[in-house]
Design a protein around this motif. Structure first.
Motif, PDB file in Angstrom:
ATOM      1  N   VAL A  27       0.856  -1.184   0.000  1.00  0.00           N
ATOM      2  CA  VAL A  27       0.000   0.000   0.000  1.00  0.00           C
ATOM      3  C   VAL A  27       0.890   1.230   0.000  1.00  0.00           C
ATOM      4  O   VAL A  27       2.039   1.184   0.439  1.00  0.00           O
ATOM      5  N   LYS A  28       0.356   2.334  -0.447  1.00  0.00           N
ATOM      6  CA  LYS A  28       1.145   3.551  -0.572  1.00  0.00           C
ATOM      7  C   LYS A  28       1.218   4.297   0.756  1.00  0.00           C
ATOM      8  O   LYS A  28       0.225   4.464   1.446  1.00  0.00           O
ATOM      9  N   VAL A  29       2.394   4.748   1.072  1.00  0.00           N
ATOM     10  CA  VAL A  29       2.605   5.611   2.229  1.00  0.00           C
ATOM     11  C   VAL A  29       2.730   7.035   1.691  1.00  0.00           C
ATOM     12  O   VAL A  29       3.588   7.320   0.864  1.00  0.00           O
ATOM     13  N   TYR A  30       1.839   7.907   2.142  1.00  0.00           N
ATOM     14  CA  TYR A  30       1.822   9.293   1.657  1.00  0.00           C
ATOM     15  C   TYR A  30       2.706  10.167   2.535  1.00  0.00           C
ATOM     16  O   TYR A  30       2.854   9.927   3.727  1.00  0.00           O
ATOM     17  N   LYS A  34      -2.080  16.328   2.694  1.00  0.00           N
ATOM     18  CA  LYS A  34      -2.432  16.979   1.432  1.00  0.00           C
ATOM     19  C   LYS A  34      -2.335  15.978   0.280  1.00  0.00           C
ATOM     20  O   LYS A  34      -3.217  15.914  -0.565  1.00  0.00           O
ATOM     21  N   GLU A  35      -1.260  15.189   0.268  1.00  0.00           N
ATOM     22  CA  GLU A  35      -1.079  14.176  -0.780  1.00  0.00           C
ATOM     23  C   GLU A  35      -2.136  13.076  -0.661  1.00  0.00           C
ATOM     24  O   GLU A  35      -2.695  12.638  -1.652  1.00  0.00           O
ATOM     25  N   LEU A  36      -2.406  12.628   0.562  1.00  0.00           N
ATOM     26  CA  LEU A  36      -3.406  11.576   0.782  1.00  0.00           C
ATOM     27  C   LEU A  36      -4.794  12.053   0.367  1.00  0.00           C
ATOM     28  O   LEU A  36      -5.547  11.322  -0.267  1.00  0.00           O
ATOM     29  N   ASN A  37      -5.122  13.306   0.707  1.00  0.00           N
ATOM     30  CA  ASN A  37      -6.452  13.837   0.390  1.00  0.00           C
ATOM     31  C   ASN A  37      -6.676  14.076  -1.093  1.00  0.00           C
ATOM     32  O   ASN A  37      -7.816  14.201  -1.533  1.00  0.00           O
ATOM     33  N   LYS A  38      -5.617  14.133  -1.885  1.00  0.00           N
ATOM     34  CA  LYS A  38      -5.791  14.233  -3.335  1.00  0.00           C
ATOM     35  C   LYS A  38      -6.446  12.971  -3.876  1.00  0.00           C
ATOM     36  O   LYS A  38      -7.216  13.024  -4.828  1.00  0.00           O
ATOM     37  N   VAL A  39      -6.152  11.834  -3.253  1.00  0.00           N
ATOM     38  CA  VAL A  39      -6.686  10.547  -3.693  1.00  0.00           C
ATOM     39  C   VAL A  39      -7.931  10.171  -2.887  1.00  0.00           C
ATOM     40  O   VAL A  39      -8.920   9.696  -3.442  1.00  0.00           O
ATOM     41  N   TYR A  40      -7.882  10.385  -1.570  1.00  0.00           N
ATOM     42  CA  TYR A  40      -8.983  10.026  -0.669  1.00  0.00           C
ATOM     43  C   TYR A  40      -9.459  11.300   0.027  1.00  0.00           C
ATOM     44  O   TYR A  40      -8.913  11.692   1.064  1.00  0.00           O
ATOM     45  N   LYS A  41     -10.480  11.956  -0.529  1.00  0.00           N
ATOM     46  CA  LYS A  41     -10.927  13.268  -0.029  1.00  0.00           C
ATOM     47  C   LYS A  41     -11.304  13.257   1.442  1.00  0.00           C
ATOM     48  O   LYS A  41     -11.049  14.216   2.153  1.00  0.00           O
ATOM     49  N   GLY A  42     -11.929  12.197   1.904  1.00  0.00           N
ATOM     50  CA  GLY A  42     -12.367  12.136   3.295  1.00  0.00           C
ATOM     51  C   GLY A  42     -11.368  11.502   4.229  1.00  0.00           C
ATOM     52  O   GLY A  42     -11.671  11.252   5.388  1.00  0.00           O
ATOM     53  N   GLY A  43     -10.176  11.206   3.738  1.00  0.00           N
ATOM     54  CA  GLY A  43      -9.175  10.538   4.553  1.00  0.00           C
ATOM     55  C   GLY A  43      -9.333   9.031   4.471  1.00  0.00           C
ATOM     56  O   GLY A  43     -10.050   8.503   3.625  1.00  0.00           O
ATOM     57  N   VAL A  44      -8.690   8.322   5.394  1.00  0.00           N
ATOM     58  CA  VAL A  44      -8.713   6.863   5.415  1.00  0.00           C
ATOM     59  C   VAL A  44      -9.056   6.396   6.823  1.00  0.00           C
ATOM     60  O   VAL A  44      -8.377   6.749   7.786  1.00  0.00           O
ATOM     61  N   TYR A  62     -12.484   6.828   3.238  1.00  0.00           N
ATOM     62  CA  TYR A  62     -12.292   5.541   2.585  1.00  0.00           C
ATOM     63  C   TYR A  62     -11.866   4.544   3.666  1.00  0.00           C
ATOM     64  O   TYR A  62     -11.038   4.860   4.507  1.00  0.00           O
ATOM     65  N   VAL A  63     -12.414   3.350   3.658  1.00  0.00           N
ATOM     66  CA  VAL A  63     -12.126   2.358   4.691  1.00  0.00           C
ATOM     67  C   VAL A  63     -11.127   1.332   4.165  1.00  0.00           C
ATOM     68  O   VAL A  63     -11.392   0.642   3.179  1.00  0.00           O
ATOM     69  N   SER A  64      -9.973   1.254   4.831  1.00  0.00           N
ATOM     70  CA  SER A  64      -8.945   0.268   4.486  1.00  0.00           C
ATOM     71  C   SER A  64      -7.997   0.120   5.663  1.00  0.00           C
ATOM     72  O   SER A  64      -7.283   1.065   6.016  1.00  0.00           O
ATOM     73  N   LYS A  65      -7.989  -1.052   6.275  1.00  0.00           N
ATOM     74  CA  LYS A  65      -7.111  -1.312   7.413  1.00  0.00           C
ATOM     75  C   LYS A  65      -5.640  -1.180   7.010  1.00  0.00           C
ATOM     76  O   LYS A  65      -4.857  -0.537   7.701  1.00  0.00           O
ATOM     77  N   ASP A  66      -5.265  -1.772   5.890  1.00  0.00           N
ATOM     78  CA  ASP A  66      -3.871  -1.740   5.457  1.00  0.00           C
ATOM     79  C   ASP A  66      -3.407  -0.325   5.110  1.00  0.00           C
ATOM     80  O   ASP A  66      -2.314   0.085   5.483  1.00  0.00           O
ATOM     81  N   LEU A  67      -4.244   0.419   4.398  1.00  0.00           N
ATOM     82  CA  LEU A  67      -3.883   1.787   4.032  1.00  0.00           C
ATOM     83  C   LEU A  67      -3.796   2.674   5.270  1.00  0.00           C
ATOM     84  O   LEU A  67      -2.885   3.494   5.397  1.00  0.00           O
ATOM     85  N   TYR A  68      -4.736   2.505   6.200  1.00  0.00           N
ATOM     86  CA  TYR A  68      -4.679   3.276   7.443  1.00  0.00           C
ATOM     87  C   TYR A  68      -3.410   2.947   8.220  1.00  0.00           C
ATOM     88  O   TYR A  68      -2.703   3.843   8.688  1.00  0.00           O
TER      89      TYR A  68
END
Length: 85
Positions: A27-30, A34-44, A62-68
């Protein structure tokens, strides 16, 4: 000869399966929110059952255990939602 060919096929398929499983777990580490919100507007969010501790938010996370877990250092209020807006 056919035994060697069979062993080669079995070994080849088993090695290929490892690479596919490994690619799915990355998974991507941001760098920042600001960078994370470009992809996931509401956060993770870590799970769908977590509640925001802060004020009102504009977007659903966005709901994702691994991404969080990869970006949990960006969850300043420790409510299991990183970079909520």
């Amino acid at each position: 000869m056919s035994v060697l060919l069979s062993l080669g096929l079995v070994f080849g398929f088993s090695c290929g399966a490892d690479h596919v499983a490994e690619a799915k777990t990355k998974v991507k580490v941001y760098k920042n929110c600001k960078e994370l919100n470009k992809v996931y507007k509401g956060g993770v969010a870590r799970t769908s059952k977590v509640k925001n501790k802060g004020g009102k938010t504009k977007y659903k996370p966005y709901v994702s255990k691994d991404l969080y877990d990869a970006n949990k250092n960006k969850d300043r209020d420790k409510d299991l939602i990183a970079c909520e807006r």
